[in-house]
Each structure stands twice: as structure tokens, then as C-alpha cells.
Design an enzyme around this catalytic site. Structure first.
Site, PDB file in Angstrom:
ATOM      1  N   ARG A  52       0.933  -1.363  -0.113  1.00 44.62           N
ATOM      2  CA  ARG A  52       0.102  -0.025  -0.013  1.00 44.62           C
ATOM      3  C   ARG A  52       0.966   1.217   0.031  1.00 44.62           C
ATOM      4  O   ARG A  52       0.446   2.390   0.518  1.00 44.62           O
ATOM      5  CB  ARG A  52      -0.959   0.026   1.286  1.00 44.62           C
ATOM      6  CG  ARG A  52      -1.811  -1.098   1.219  1.00 44.62           C
ATOM      7  CD  ARG A  52      -3.098  -1.064   2.052  1.00 44.62           C
ATOM      8  NE  ARG A  52      -3.943  -2.105   1.939  1.00 44.62           N
ATOM      9  CZ  ARG A  52      -4.023  -3.056   2.686  1.00 44.62           C
ATOM     10  NH1 ARG A  52      -3.082  -3.149   3.323  1.00 44.62           N
ATOM     11  NH2 ARG A  52      -4.837  -4.146   2.517  1.00 44.62           N
ATOM     12  N   LYS A  96       3.964  11.260 -11.408  1.00 42.97           N
ATOM     13  CA  LYS A  96       2.900  10.584 -12.165  1.00 42.97           C
ATOM     14  C   LYS A  96       3.474   9.251 -12.272  1.00 42.97           C
ATOM     15  O   LYS A  96       4.859   9.219 -12.779  1.00 42.97           O
ATOM     16  CB  LYS A  96       2.693  11.318 -13.509  1.00 42.97           C
ATOM     17  CG  LYS A  96       1.720  12.245 -13.300  1.00 42.97           C
ATOM     18  CD  LYS A  96       1.388  12.920 -14.851  1.00 42.97           C
ATOM     19  CE  LYS A  96       0.382  13.955 -14.809  1.00 42.97           C
ATOM     20  NZ  LYS A  96       0.320  14.446 -16.062  1.00 42.97           N
ATOM     21  N   GLU A 147      11.594  18.078 -24.915  1.00 45.55           N
ATOM     22  CA  GLU A 147      10.901  18.348 -23.620  1.00 45.55           C
ATOM     23  C   GLU A 147      11.550  19.600 -23.040  1.00 45.55           C
ATOM     24  O   GLU A 147      10.700  20.322 -22.367  1.00 45.55           O
ATOM     25  CB  GLU A 147      11.089  17.187 -22.732  1.00 45.55           C
ATOM     26  CG  GLU A 147      10.188  15.861 -23.156  1.00 45.55           C
ATOM     27  CD  GLU A 147       8.727  15.921 -22.915  1.00 45.55           C
ATOM     28  OE1 GLU A 147       8.079  17.103 -22.581  1.00 45.55           O
ATOM     29  OE2 GLU A 147       8.136  14.940 -23.003  1.00 45.55           O
ATOM     30  N   LYS A 190       9.078  22.500 -13.662  1.00 42.64           N
ATOM     31  CA  LYS A 190       8.144  21.291 -13.699  1.00 42.64           C
ATOM     32  C   LYS A 190       7.750  21.266 -12.064  1.00 42.64           C
ATOM     33  O   LYS A 190       6.435  21.287 -11.775  1.00 42.64           O
ATOM     34  CB  LYS A 190       8.762  20.088 -14.077  1.00 42.64           C
ATOM     35  CG  LYS A 190       7.949  19.034 -13.801  1.00 42.64           C
ATOM     36  CD  LYS A 190       7.667  17.978 -14.701  1.00 42.64           C
ATOM     37  CE  LYS A 190       6.671  17.019 -14.508  1.00 42.64           C
ATOM     38  NZ  LYS A 190       6.482  15.844 -15.266  1.00 42.64           N
ATOM     39  N   GLU A 217      -3.100  17.391 -11.258  1.00 41.15           N
ATOM     40  CA  GLU A 217      -3.723  17.938 -12.688  1.00 41.15           C
ATOM     41  C   GLU A 217      -5.090  18.277 -12.850  1.00 41.15           C
ATOM     42  O   GLU A 217      -5.843  17.700 -13.409  1.00 41.15           O
ATOM     43  CB  GLU A 217      -3.114  16.938 -13.759  1.00 41.15           C
ATOM     44  CG  GLU A 217      -3.397  17.634 -15.175  1.00 41.15           C
ATOM     45  CD  GLU A 217      -2.694  16.906 -16.256  1.00 41.15           C
ATOM     46  OE1 GLU A 217      -1.635  16.190 -16.008  1.00 41.15           O
ATOM     47  OE2 GLU A 217      -3.353  16.781 -17.370  1.00 41.15           O
ATOM     48  N   ARG A 254      -1.285  22.209 -14.362  1.00 41.96           N
ATOM     49  CA  ARG A 254      -0.449  21.055 -14.736  1.00 41.96           C
ATOM     50  C   ARG A 254      -0.466  20.721 -16.232  1.00 41.96           C
ATOM     51  O   ARG A 254       0.529  20.296 -16.857  1.00 41.96           O
ATOM     52  CB  ARG A 254      -0.583  19.871 -13.685  1.00 41.96           C
ATOM     53  CG  ARG A 254       0.629  18.788 -14.098  1.00 41.96           C
ATOM     54  CD  ARG A 254       0.733  17.974 -12.877  1.00 41.96           C
ATOM     55  NE  ARG A 254       1.734  16.778 -13.480  1.00 41.96           N
ATOM     56  CZ  ARG A 254       2.424  16.244 -12.372  1.00 41.96           C
ATOM     57  NH1 ARG A 254       1.932  16.118 -11.181  1.00 41.96           N
ATOM     58  NH2 ARG A 254       3.331  15.101 -12.760  1.00 41.96           N
ATOM     59  N   ASN A 282       1.733  19.434 -20.765  1.00 39.59           N
ATOM     60  CA  ASN A 282       1.244  18.721 -21.979  1.00 39.59           C
ATOM     61  C   ASN A 282       1.430  19.394 -23.403  1.00 39.59           C
ATOM     62  O   ASN A 282       0.767  18.832 -24.414  1.00 39.59           O
ATOM     63  CB  ASN A 282      -0.038  17.967 -21.742  1.00 39.59           C
ATOM     64  CG  ASN A 282      -0.232  17.023 -20.635  1.00 39.59           C
ATOM     65  OD1 ASN A 282       0.937  16.344 -20.169  1.00 39.59           O
ATOM     66  ND2 ASN A 282      -1.280  17.096 -19.984  1.00 39.59           N
ATOM     67  N   HIS A 312       1.411  17.491 -26.685  1.00 40.49           N
ATOM     68  CA  HIS A 312       1.262  16.078 -26.398  1.00 40.49           C
ATOM     69  C   HIS A 312       0.003  15.551 -26.692  1.00 40.49           C
ATOM     70  O   HIS A 312      -0.258  14.438 -27.041  1.00 40.49           O
ATOM     71  CB  HIS A 312       1.324  15.908 -24.756  1.00 40.49           C
ATOM     72  CG  HIS A 312       2.980  15.730 -24.225  1.00 40.49           C
ATOM     73  ND1 HIS A 312       3.524  16.901 -24.343  1.00 40.49           N
ATOM     74  CD2 HIS A 312       3.589  14.896 -23.535  1.00 40.49           C
ATOM     75  CE1 HIS A 312       4.838  16.492 -23.911  1.00 40.49           C
ATOM     76  NE2 HIS A 312       4.651  15.435 -23.305  1.00 40.49           N
ATOM     77  N   HIS A 365       0.764  12.270 -28.454  1.00 43.12           N
ATOM     78  CA  HIS A 365       0.276  10.972 -27.808  1.00 43.12           C
ATOM     79  C   HIS A 365      -0.469  10.447 -29.187  1.00 43.12           C
ATOM     80  O   HIS A 365      -0.341   9.169 -29.299  1.00 43.12           O
ATOM     81  CB  HIS A 365      -0.674  11.279 -26.873  1.00 43.12           C
ATOM     82  CG  HIS A 365       0.063  11.362 -25.450  1.00 43.12           C
ATOM     83  ND1 HIS A 365      -0.443  11.952 -24.463  1.00 43.12           N
ATOM     84  CD2 HIS A 365       1.424  10.939 -25.384  1.00 43.12           C
ATOM     85  CE1 HIS A 365       0.529  12.005 -23.435  1.00 43.12           C
ATOM     86  NE2 HIS A 365       1.680  11.387 -23.870  1.00 43.12           N
ATOM     87  N   HIS A 409       9.396   9.197 -27.989  1.00 43.86           N
ATOM     88  CA  HIS A 409       8.333  10.266 -27.394  1.00 43.86           C
ATOM     89  C   HIS A 409       8.493  11.748 -27.713  1.00 43.86           C
ATOM     90  O   HIS A 409       7.705  12.436 -28.132  1.00 43.86           O
ATOM     91  CB  HIS A 409       8.204   9.935 -25.815  1.00 43.86           C
ATOM     92  CG  HIS A 409       7.309  10.864 -25.168  1.00 43.86           C
ATOM     93  ND1 HIS A 409       5.842  10.965 -25.462  1.00 43.86           N
ATOM     94  CD2 HIS A 409       7.867  11.733 -24.395  1.00 43.86           C
ATOM     95  CE1 HIS A 409       5.431  11.799 -24.576  1.00 43.86           C
ATOM     96  NE2 HIS A 409       6.239  12.374 -23.985  1.00 43.86           N
TER      97      HIS A 409
HETATM   98  N1  GLY Z   1       4.647  14.949 -18.260  1.00 42.02           N
HETATM   99  C1  GLY Z   1       3.349  15.879 -17.785  1.00 42.02           C
HETATM  100  C2  GLY Z   1       3.300  15.863 -16.160  1.00 42.02           C
HETATM  101  O1  GLY Z   1       3.950  15.296 -15.446  1.00 42.02           O
HETATM  102  O2  GLY Z   1       2.477  16.430 -15.812  1.00 42.02           O
END
Ligand code: GLY
Length: 364
Positions: A122, A144, A186, A228, A238, A242, A246, A249, A253, A266
């Protein structure tokens, strides 16, 4: 000169150590985390042979036992059954509630190891040791974590912040040129969304950075992490802000999906995505053509793609609609207003998206 930044998340705040040789801080970092049990190291078949022995040595220096799990390098490994294998190996190896996990590798390793740490018993602490630019400037910071599902990328996971991130530029020396350049997409992204000086640095120093002049890469990596960290501190899960991370993206994506993650790395797909976002913003009158030319020129200077003659427009639109970022039928786009400033738009029509993808094909 090594630097330390902090991701200010209250009692979950953590340091990001950046610089050449910061891997050597690992024993000290481990001693500061209250986790007495066996350490589990997650790595992959590419990074393990290069750096796992050194990491194991440093873990032993901290007086800890260590179990290592390595999986085949690549996005295809980012699956739930691989996660189960990690947890199984760590249970067999004696990891328990008092243990800690180290992620040693690129984005796939970081996402999987972080997810394992988020759910094992957990939730146990973990440390990120990213070994690619993409992971150093993006995925290792912000918590993330997760895996892919056949129905969508990164659709199963948890937010789980690391206890520390060690960004050692020495580890980039073995990074193939194409990966290095893809990671730079990036960094360029961070320039466009938040910092015109960072963008200018990337423009001015394109040749030297590709010649691996590490001192010129340290500042953009550090600045990217600062940007960041600030965004994550304000909007960890997010709910709003946040999403600006993206940028490029939504298109990117979809391009990765229609090419089955094989044609573009990517970062390369993100460069194409930024290109399409630039065309879209220009079409909407948010930026002028000079912006589009400048952004494209910066990506091109790093050998990143900004056009794709055969882009399958309709298929890409379909892939965008399927992406998890589509909520209640609305496509969300982060679009530039200037170098260093973006906004989120949810009012873009399919026709406008089609126009941007067609522009990506280049002049007729
Ligand atoms: N790569 C986008 C984020 O971490 O929110």
C-alpha cells in the site's frame, strides 16, 4: 556545480539533486529516508548492464541489502503483468513495509518503479535515478506513475511522489544521439510554456549541446526541473495548471498511437505535436508565422521532426478523441501565445484540428 532544488509539497517535499557525479550522494540520501528494510532496484536490460553494479555498490555502502529486478527495455514492457512480476520478485527478495524502491533508468523504468512503490504494501518510498533527458527533465519529477493498457497509454497508475531525485549528467554519456535529441524536445517545450530565456539558450547552443558540451546542458536541465517543480507544487494532481506540461502532447500522443510507438520516439512525437500546436495557434491568430518558424527552427536544429508528409489526418483525429485527455467530448489543447506563455483551450473544432494536421504535411 551540482545544485539542489526542492519540490515544495509540504510534508511530501523532496530534493532534486542535479549535476555531474550526484549519483555518489545516494548513500547519504538513503540514510536520510526512514526506511530500514531491503532496497529494491528496478532497471531495464539497457541501463542495468551500464549502471546497476555501481548503484548496488552505493546501496551497500549505505549498509542496506538490495534486490534487483530488470525487465526488457522498451515501452512494450510498461504493462500490468510486468508490474506483478516486479512485486513478486520483491516479495520473494524480502522487501516489506519498511523497504524502499530505486528507479534506475528512463521514463518507462521510472513510471513502473514508481507505480510499484505506490502500491507495494500500500505504498513505500522510492527514489528516482533517471538516465535519459526525457526522464531527467520530465517524468522523474512530479509523481505521475503507471503502466499502459491495451486501450490507452498511462491509463492505470497512481500519483506517488518520490523521496528524492538524483539527476546525474554523467549518466547521459551513454545515451544514444537520437535519444539525446528527443529528450531536448521536452526542454524546448519548457521554454515555450514558461521561459523565453531557456528557449533562447536552446536556440543559441544547439550545436554545442549536440556535441555534448555538458556544461551547456546543465542549466536547461535544472531550469526544466524548476519549471516542472513549480507547476507540480501548484497543481499536483492536474486539476488545471499542470495541463500546460502537456504542450505538444495532445497531437504527440495521437501520433505515437497511430504509429504504434515504433516510428517516433516520445520526444520526436512531442516535437511534431508542438509543430501542429504552433500551426493551430497561428490559424487562431494567437501567434504569428514568425513564432511558428522560430519554434520549428529550434526543433530542426536538434534534428527533431516538425513535419510529416504522410500524417494520417483522420486516423490521428480519431486517436486524439480516444486519448484520456478528452473529457466530455472536448479536446484540450495547450496553445502558445508567445515564446514563454501558453494557455489551455477547450473550444477548438475538429475542422481546426484537421487544418493543423494538414499543415504538418508541409507545403504542397
Ligand atoms: N509530463 C506531464 C506531467 O508530468 O504532468
Amino acid at each position: 556545480m551540482p545544485t539542489t532544488l526542492t519540490v515544495p509539497l509540504g510534508d511530501r517535499a523532496y530534493p532534486i539533486h542535479i549535476g555531474e557525479g550526484v549519483l555518489d550522494l545516494l548513500p547519504e540520501v538513503l540514510r536520510q529516508i526512514p526506511a530500514k528494510g531491503t532496497v529494491g532496484v528496478v532497471t531495464d536490460s539497457q541501463v542495468g548492464p551500464l549502471y546497476a553494479a555501481r548503484v548496488l555498490e552505493l546501496v551497500h555502502q549505505a549498509g542496506k541489502k538490495c534486490v534487483m529486478f530488470s525487465f526488457p527495455a522498451g515501452e512494450e514492457s510498461k504493462r500490468l503483468d510486468q508490474m506483478e512480476a516486479i512485486c513478486g520478485a520483491f516479495l520473494e527478495g524480502g522487501l516489506d513495509r519498511a523497504s524502499l524502491i530505486i528507479a534506475l533508468g528512463g521514463g518507462v523504468v521510472g513510471d513502473m518503479a514508481g507505480f510499484a512503490a505506490g502500491v507495494f504494501m500500500r505504498g513505500i518510498p522510492f527514489i528516482q535515478i533517471p538516465t535519459t533527458i526525457v526522464s531527467q527533465v520530465d517524468s522523474s519529477v512530479g509523481g505521475k506513475t503507471g503502466v499502459n493498457h491495451a486501450l490507452g497509454k498511462n491509463t492505470i497508475g497512481v500519483f506517488h511522489q518520490p523521496k528524492a531525485v538524483l539527476i546525474d549528467l554523467v549518466l547521459l554519456r551513454t545515451l544514444p544521439d537520437r535519444e539525446l535529441r528527443a529528450g531536448i524536445a521536452e526542454i524546448i517545450k519548457h521554454g515555450v510554456i514558461a521561459d523565453a530565456d531557456l528557449f533562447a539558450h536552446m536556440e543559441t547552443n544547439a550545436a554545442a549541446i549536440q556535441d555534448r558540451n555538458w556544461s551547456l546542458l546543465e542549466y536547461p536541465i535544472q531550469r526544466s526541473c524548476e519549471i516542472k517543480a513549480a507547476v507540480v507544487a501548484e497543481d499536483e494532481t492536474e486539476q488545471g495548471l499542470r495541463a500546460i506540461l502537456n504542450y505538444g502532447h495532445t497531437f504527440g500522443h495521437a501520433i505515437e498511437a497511430v504509429t504504434h510507438y515504433t516510428k517516433y520516439l516520445h520526444g520526436e512525437a512531442v516535437a511534431l505535436g508542438m509543430g501542429a500546436a504552433g500551426y493551430l495557434a497561428c490559424d487562431l491568430g494567437m501567434v504569428d508565422e514568425a513564432f511558428v518558424r522560430r519554434q520549428n527552427a529550434c526543433c530542426t536544429a536538434y534534428g527533431l521532426p516538425v513535419s510529416w508528409r504522410e500524417v494520417p489526418v483522420e486516423e490521428t483525429i480519431l486517436a486524439m478523441k480516444k486519448d484520456k485527455k478528452v473529457r466530455a467530448g472536448t479536446l484540450k489543447f495547450v496553445l502558445p501565445e508567445a515564446v514563454g506563455r501558453v494557455i489551455l483551450r477547450t473550444d477548438i473544432t475538429e475542422e481546426q484540428v484537421r487544418g493543423a494536421l494538414e499543415a504538418l504535411r508541409g507545403p504542397a
